[in-house]
Write a protein that holds these residues in place. Structure first.
Motif, PDB file in Angstrom:
ATOM      1  N   TYR A 198       0.727  -1.142  -0.041  1.00 26.89           N
ATOM      2  CA  TYR A 198       0.017   0.079  -0.048  1.00 26.89           C
ATOM      3  C   TYR A 198       0.936   1.136  -0.184  1.00 26.89           C
ATOM      4  O   TYR A 198       0.799   2.437  -0.834  1.00 26.89           O
ATOM      5  N   VAL A 199       1.930   1.133   0.899  1.00 28.03           N
ATOM      6  CA  VAL A 199       2.582   2.375   0.970  1.00 28.03           C
ATOM      7  C   VAL A 199       3.591   2.645  -0.274  1.00 28.03           C
ATOM      8  O   VAL A 199       3.802   3.843  -0.899  1.00 28.03           O
ATOM      9  N   VAL A 200       4.125   1.823  -0.746  1.00 33.19           N
ATOM     10  CA  VAL A 200       4.945   1.739  -1.859  1.00 33.19           C
ATOM     11  C   VAL A 200       3.996   2.085  -3.151  1.00 33.19           C
ATOM     12  O   VAL A 200       4.324   2.846  -3.936  1.00 33.19           O
ATOM     13  N   PHE A 201       2.720   1.383  -3.358  1.00 32.66           N
ATOM     14  CA  PHE A 201       1.979   1.990  -4.353  1.00 32.66           C
ATOM     15  C   PHE A 201       1.743   3.485  -4.194  1.00 32.66           C
ATOM     16  O   PHE A 201       1.429   4.275  -5.095  1.00 32.66           O
ATOM     17  N   THR A 202       1.211   3.790  -2.937  1.00 34.32           N
ATOM     18  CA  THR A 202       0.689   5.368  -2.705  1.00 34.32           C
ATOM     19  C   THR A 202       2.080   6.238  -3.350  1.00 34.32           C
ATOM     20  O   THR A 202       1.845   7.173  -3.803  1.00 34.32           O
ATOM     21  N   ILE A 203       3.306   5.857  -2.615  1.00 31.67           N
ATOM     22  CA  ILE A 203       4.268   6.781  -2.857  1.00 31.67           C
ATOM     23  C   ILE A 203       4.466   7.085  -4.365  1.00 31.67           C
ATOM     24  O   ILE A 203       4.654   8.234  -4.873  1.00 31.67           O
ATOM     25  N   LEU A 204       4.783   5.678  -5.132  1.00 31.05           N
ATOM     26  CA  LEU A 204       5.125   5.761  -6.631  1.00 31.05           C
ATOM     27  C   LEU A 204       3.739   6.631  -7.375  1.00 31.05           C
ATOM     28  O   LEU A 204       4.176   7.573  -8.248  1.00 31.05           O
ATOM     29  N   THR A 205       2.541   6.021  -6.899  1.00 30.83           N
ATOM     30  CA  THR A 205       1.684   6.968  -7.835  1.00 30.83           C
ATOM     31  C   THR A 205       1.413   8.339  -7.543  1.00 30.83           C
ATOM     32  O   THR A 205       0.800   9.162  -8.365  1.00 30.83           O
ATOM     33  N   THR A 206       1.509   8.779  -6.391  1.00 35.34           N
ATOM     34  CA  THR A 206       1.534   9.930  -5.867  1.00 35.34           C
ATOM     35  C   THR A 206       2.494  10.978  -6.684  1.00 35.34           C
ATOM     36  O   THR A 206       2.510  12.018  -6.908  1.00 35.34           O
ATOM     37  N   GLU A 207       3.906  10.348  -6.478  1.00 31.48           N
ATOM     38  CA  GLU A 207       4.855  11.249  -7.305  1.00 31.48           C
ATOM     39  C   GLU A 207       4.424  11.300  -8.592  1.00 31.48           C
ATOM     40  O   GLU A 207       4.957  12.319  -9.392  1.00 31.48           O
ATOM     41  N   TRP A 208       4.100  10.231  -9.407  1.00 32.94           N
ATOM     42  CA  TRP A 208       3.594  10.273 -10.665  1.00 32.94           C
ATOM     43  C   TRP A 208       2.498  11.466 -10.889  1.00 32.94           C
ATOM     44  O   TRP A 208       2.536  12.209 -11.869  1.00 32.94           O
ATOM     45  N   ARG A 209       1.560  11.174 -10.013  1.00 34.19           N
ATOM     46  CA  ARG A 209       0.268  12.344 -10.368  1.00 34.19           C
ATOM     47  C   ARG A 209       0.798  13.830  -9.621  1.00 34.19           C
ATOM     48  O   ARG A 209      -0.010  14.770  -9.709  1.00 34.19           O
ATOM     49  N   ASN A 210       1.754  13.918  -8.864  1.00 39.67           N
ATOM     50  CA  ASN A 210       2.094  15.294  -8.515  1.00 39.67           C
ATOM     51  C   ASN A 210       2.403  16.525  -9.463  1.00 39.67           C
ATOM     52  O   ASN A 210       1.907  17.423  -9.077  1.00 39.67           O
ATOM     53  N   LYS A 211       2.739  16.014 -10.577  1.00 41.84           N
ATOM     54  CA  LYS A 211       2.656  16.885 -11.699  1.00 41.84           C
ATOM     55  C   LYS A 211       1.494  17.496 -12.095  1.00 41.84           C
ATOM     56  O   LYS A 211       1.402  18.760 -12.520  1.00 41.84           O
ATOM     57  N   PHE A 212       0.451  16.601 -12.040  1.00 40.62           N
ATOM     58  CA  PHE A 212      -0.924  17.167 -12.510  1.00 40.62           C
ATOM     59  C   PHE A 212      -1.515  18.206 -11.293  1.00 40.62           C
ATOM     60  O   PHE A 212      -2.215  19.091 -11.365  1.00 40.62           O
ATOM     61  N   VAL A 213      -0.949  17.904 -10.043  1.00 38.92           N
ATOM     62  CA  VAL A 213      -1.249  18.794  -8.810  1.00 38.92           C
ATOM     63  C   VAL A 213      -0.709  20.149  -9.072  1.00 38.92           C
ATOM     64  O   VAL A 213      -1.473  21.080  -8.997  1.00 38.92           O
ATOM     65  N   ARG A 214       0.455  20.135  -9.631  1.00 34.40           N
ATOM     66  CA  ARG A 214       1.265  21.416  -9.768  1.00 34.40           C
ATOM     67  C   ARG A 214       0.414  22.198 -10.732  1.00 34.40           C
ATOM     68  O   ARG A 214       0.282  23.339 -10.795  1.00 34.40           O
ATOM     69  N   GLU A 215       0.477  21.537 -12.024  1.00 33.32           N
ATOM     70  CA  GLU A 215      -0.348  21.977 -13.195  1.00 33.32           C
ATOM     71  C   GLU A 215      -1.893  22.778 -12.662  1.00 33.32           C
ATOM     72  O   GLU A 215      -2.073  23.844 -13.172  1.00 33.32           O
ATOM     73  N   ALA A 216      -2.512  21.820 -11.685  1.00 32.64           N
ATOM     74  CA  ALA A 216      -3.960  22.430 -11.264  1.00 32.64           C
ATOM     75  C   ALA A 216      -3.711  23.715 -10.502  1.00 32.64           C
ATOM     76  O   ALA A 216      -4.256  24.735 -10.809  1.00 32.64           O
ATOM     77  N   ASN A 217      -2.703  23.889  -9.616  1.00 27.28           N
ATOM     78  CA  ASN A 217      -2.518  24.990  -9.079  1.00 27.28           C
ATOM     79  C   ASN A 217      -2.021  26.180  -9.616  1.00 27.28           C
ATOM     80  O   ASN A 217      -2.257  27.084  -9.397  1.00 27.28           O
ATOM     81  N   GLN A 218      -1.065  25.981 -10.506  1.00 34.47           N
ATOM     82  CA  GLN A 218      -0.612  27.049 -11.337  1.00 34.47           C
ATOM     83  C   GLN A 218      -1.713  27.439 -12.347  1.00 34.47           C
ATOM     84  O   GLN A 218      -1.865  28.983 -12.635  1.00 34.47           O
ATOM     85  N   ALA A 219      -2.626  26.649 -12.873  1.00 32.89           N
ATOM     86  CA  ALA A 219      -3.855  26.999 -13.527  1.00 32.89           C
ATOM     87  C   ALA A 219      -4.823  27.766 -12.627  1.00 32.89           C
ATOM     88  O   ALA A 219      -5.342  28.867 -13.024  1.00 32.89           O
ATOM     89  N   ASP A 220      -5.048  27.438 -11.337  1.00 35.53           N
ATOM     90  CA  ASP A 220      -5.630  28.110 -10.442  1.00 35.53           C
ATOM     91  C   ASP A 220      -5.021  29.456 -10.198  1.00 35.53           C
ATOM     92  O   ASP A 220      -6.088  30.562 -10.227  1.00 35.53           O
ATOM     93  N   SER A 221      -3.758  29.731  -9.985  1.00 36.94           N
ATOM     94  CA  SER A 221      -3.277  31.134  -9.774  1.00 36.94           C
ATOM     95  C   SER A 221      -3.484  31.848 -10.940  1.00 36.94           C
ATOM     96  O   SER A 221      -3.664  33.136 -10.914  1.00 36.94           O
ATOM     97  N   SER A 222      -3.240  31.243 -12.079  1.00 44.25           N
ATOM     98  CA  SER A 222      -3.166  31.969 -13.524  1.00 44.25           C
ATOM     99  C   SER A 222      -4.620  32.653 -13.533  1.00 44.25           C
ATOM    100  O   SER A 222      -4.928  33.754 -13.867  1.00 44.25           O
TER     101      SER A 222
END
Length: 604
Positions: A198-222
């Motif tokens: 569970y922990v390994v899957f969560t870390i790997l998947t979260t790292e993968w999707r972190n770029k989408f979180v960044r893009e959403a934040n930046q789009a929100d700020s823009s």
């Protein structure tokens, strides 16, 4: 900005790319947070004790439930006193787990809120310490969202990192030990394997999707920046009938935000589904084993219920652990821009051991000044000017000659490239910024007011001023008739950026502010440019009264407002080309005489 380039959009023409913000890790973030935790170490200790009590109650509950079920199982012939006792005990444990958890949150909330206040204040003060160029290059709406998300990220880190991740891992370990001791090592192994997966899957998947979180934040700020920029320029939008253009542009930013959020949601679906599958497989395997043991009389129904209860108890915090980890990564992402602001050093700051400026006379000297906002575009070139103490010097010239730049350099909003600016023989780069700026008061060309009352805006020049001092400033700035004509008097709100008052009224409020500040050096930067002739004459008289005994720099476009100056300086392309009194300059028949003739012709 990332997330915007793909559609050809930019949040703001002057906004810095967000990619420049430095990534931060958990250790760096905790380095910022620990001092705020330590400030309330007593509360933190009590919160930890409440946490241990809550976790202890949670761990004992399934054991109590086992004895309740076994106590009512007639085949075991359990005495009736046992289920009665364990029913009451179970109820007390259930209450205790909730009560101590709430007590923990109540104790720690003071720590969290205090940290948010202190760090928010720290960022706010740091932003005010940064140079003017930084604020001109950054969009205020984007910075505001960075700070908002950053402080929320701090709150999450402080609440959940300390009171959820570590306790949850402790609870998992304890459940594994209980399973191994009470039943079989296989139950403990299945539990630990499921947790690791569970922990390994969560870390790997979260790292993968972190770029989408960044893009959403930046789009929100823009998107927020674009909306604020449009609303702040409401009048300009109306002047050019561009409401639909603004709506279309805003919708493009919203569409980009929508796409970023969709990617974020779909990646979250993959994460949550994978986590649920791991947990479901572990529970299925353990319940299969437990049911088989009950059928073979190797375990009681109470044991089966206890295993199920422990797995349910683990499922909830383990699922929450995934949420917490995702949110911690998101919080760290949110902290990046805010901590990048804190890490940015001000380029304009006090020299080490700088003394305060000592004003004895108020003489100002610009000596061999070279300056440009950009290296390829010089503004001042070998500029020299002396303003004698107590004198009134006017600066005139064509637009772009560098007149207003002199005021910015005197305030030290920018540092010169070469030369010296001296006040009473002291280089302004060697004295404290606070003492330098306290010695100068300015009425700018474009006065911006706070969205408060007229009185509050006037009192901003000296928040400690008495009512008598404020009333005197109002009279000298010729604001009394205007204020008396308002139903709410000086309590009238001026509106966003002062849009509810005219240009002339704004300038008179600005002059009243200067009067309250009481600085020995005065700057009037096109102070009467927005006034009609009658108001201009009244303000000029007030300016003469105020300037008496002060060193005064008047930057003017309308020459009729500076004919009484002790010295008039004519600038062109960053240099002084003429200087003298009004009559002396007219006799020279140079640039000033030409400007005077043109203005007389325009007035006629």
């Amino acid at each position: 900005m990332r997330g915007m380039h793909s559609s050809g959009l930019s949040a703001h023409p002057n906004q810095e790319p967000r990619t420049a913000s430095a990534k931060v890790n958990l250790r760096q973030s905790m380095a910022y947070l620990v001092p705020y935790l330590w400030e309330f170490k007593g509360r933190v200790l009590l919160a930890v004790l409440a946490l241990l009590a809550a976790k202890g109650a949670t761990l004992v509950m399934p054991w109590a439930l086992k004895h309740i079920i076994d106590g009512v199982d007639a085949s075991l012939a359990a005495p009736i006193i046992f289920p009665a006792f364990f029913i009451l005990f179970y109820g007390a444990l259930r209450f205790g787990s909730v009560f101590f958890g709430e007590l923990r949150d109540a104790l720690f909330s003071r720590v969290t809120e205090h940290a948010m206040r202190k760090i928010g204040l720290r960022v706010f003060k740091h932003l005010h310490s940064l140079e003017l160029a930084f604020h001109l290059d950054r969009a205020t709406g984007g910075i505001s969202r960075d700070i908002e998300r950053g402080t929320n990220g701090i709150s999450f880190l402080m609440r959940f990192l300390m009171f959820n991740i570590v306790p949850t891992l402790f609870e998992i370990l304890m459940v594994a030990i209980i399973f191994a001791a009470a039943f079989s090592i296989w139950y403990a192994l299945i539990t630990l394997i499921a947790v690791v997966l569970y922990v390994v899957f969560t870390i790997l998947t979260t790292e993968w999707r972190n770029k989408f979180v960044r893009e959403a934040n930046q789009a929100d700020s823009s998107t927020s920046t674009r909306a604020i920029d449009s609303l702040l320029n409401y009048e300009t939008v109306k002047y050019f009938n561009n409401e639909q253009y603004e709506a279309d542009t805003y919708d493009k930013f919203l569409a980009n935000w929508e796409q970023a959020k969709l990617k974020n949601r779909m990646s979250l679906l993959a994460l949550n589904s994978g986590q649920a599958l791991i947990i479901a497989l572990a529970i299925t395997a353990m319940m299969w084993m437990a049911a088989d043991s009950v059928m073979n009389k190797e375990m009681t129904l109470g044991d089966l219920a206890m295993i199920n209860a422990y797995m349910i108890q683990l499922f909830i915090p383990l699922n929450f652990l995934g949420f917490v980890y995702r949110e911690i990564r998101r919080s760290l992402t949110d902290l990046e821009n805010m901590l990048a602001l804190l890490k940015r050093d001000a380029s304009i700051k006090d020299a080490d051991g700088a003394p305060p400026l000592q004003i004895s006379r108020g003489e100002i000297l610009w000596q061999n000044i070279h300056f440009g906002y950009h290296p390829e575009r010089p503004i001042l070139q070998d500029f020299n000017l002396q303003i004698a103490a107590g004198s009134k010097v006017a600066i005139v010239g064509s637009s772009g000659a560098g007149k207003s730049t002199l005021a910015r350099l005197l305030y030290r909003f920018y540092d010169i490239n070469a030369g010296q600016i001296l006040i009473d023989g002291q280089d302004i780069r060697t004295v404290t910024l606070d003492s330098l700026r306290r010695a100068i008061a300015i009425v700018p060309q474009d006065t911006v007011l706070f969205n408060t009352s007229i009185r509050d805006n006037i009192a901003y020049g000296n928040p400690q001023a008495s009512d008598e001092q404020i009333a005197r400033a109002i009279r000298m700035a010729h604001l009394d008739n205007f204020i008396n004509s308002l139903p709410e008097g000086d309590k009238t709100l001026v509106g966003e950026r002062g849009l509810k008052v005219s240009g002339g009224e704004k300038q008179r409020i600005a002059i009243a502010r200067v009067l309250l500040k009481g600085a020995p050096i005065l700057i009037f930067d096109e102070a009467t440019s927005a006034l009609d002739s009658q108001s201009e004459n009244a303000i000029l008289e007030a300016m003469r009264e105020v300037a008496s005994g002060h060193t005064t720099l008047v930057i003017a476009h309308r020459l009729s407002t500076v004919v009484d100056a002790d010295t008039i300086v004519v600038m062109d392309k960053g240099r002084v080309i003429e200087q003298g009194t009004h009559n002396q300059l007219l006799e020279q028949q140079g640039r000033y005489a030409q400007m005077w003739a043109l203005q007389l012709q325009d007035e006629n």
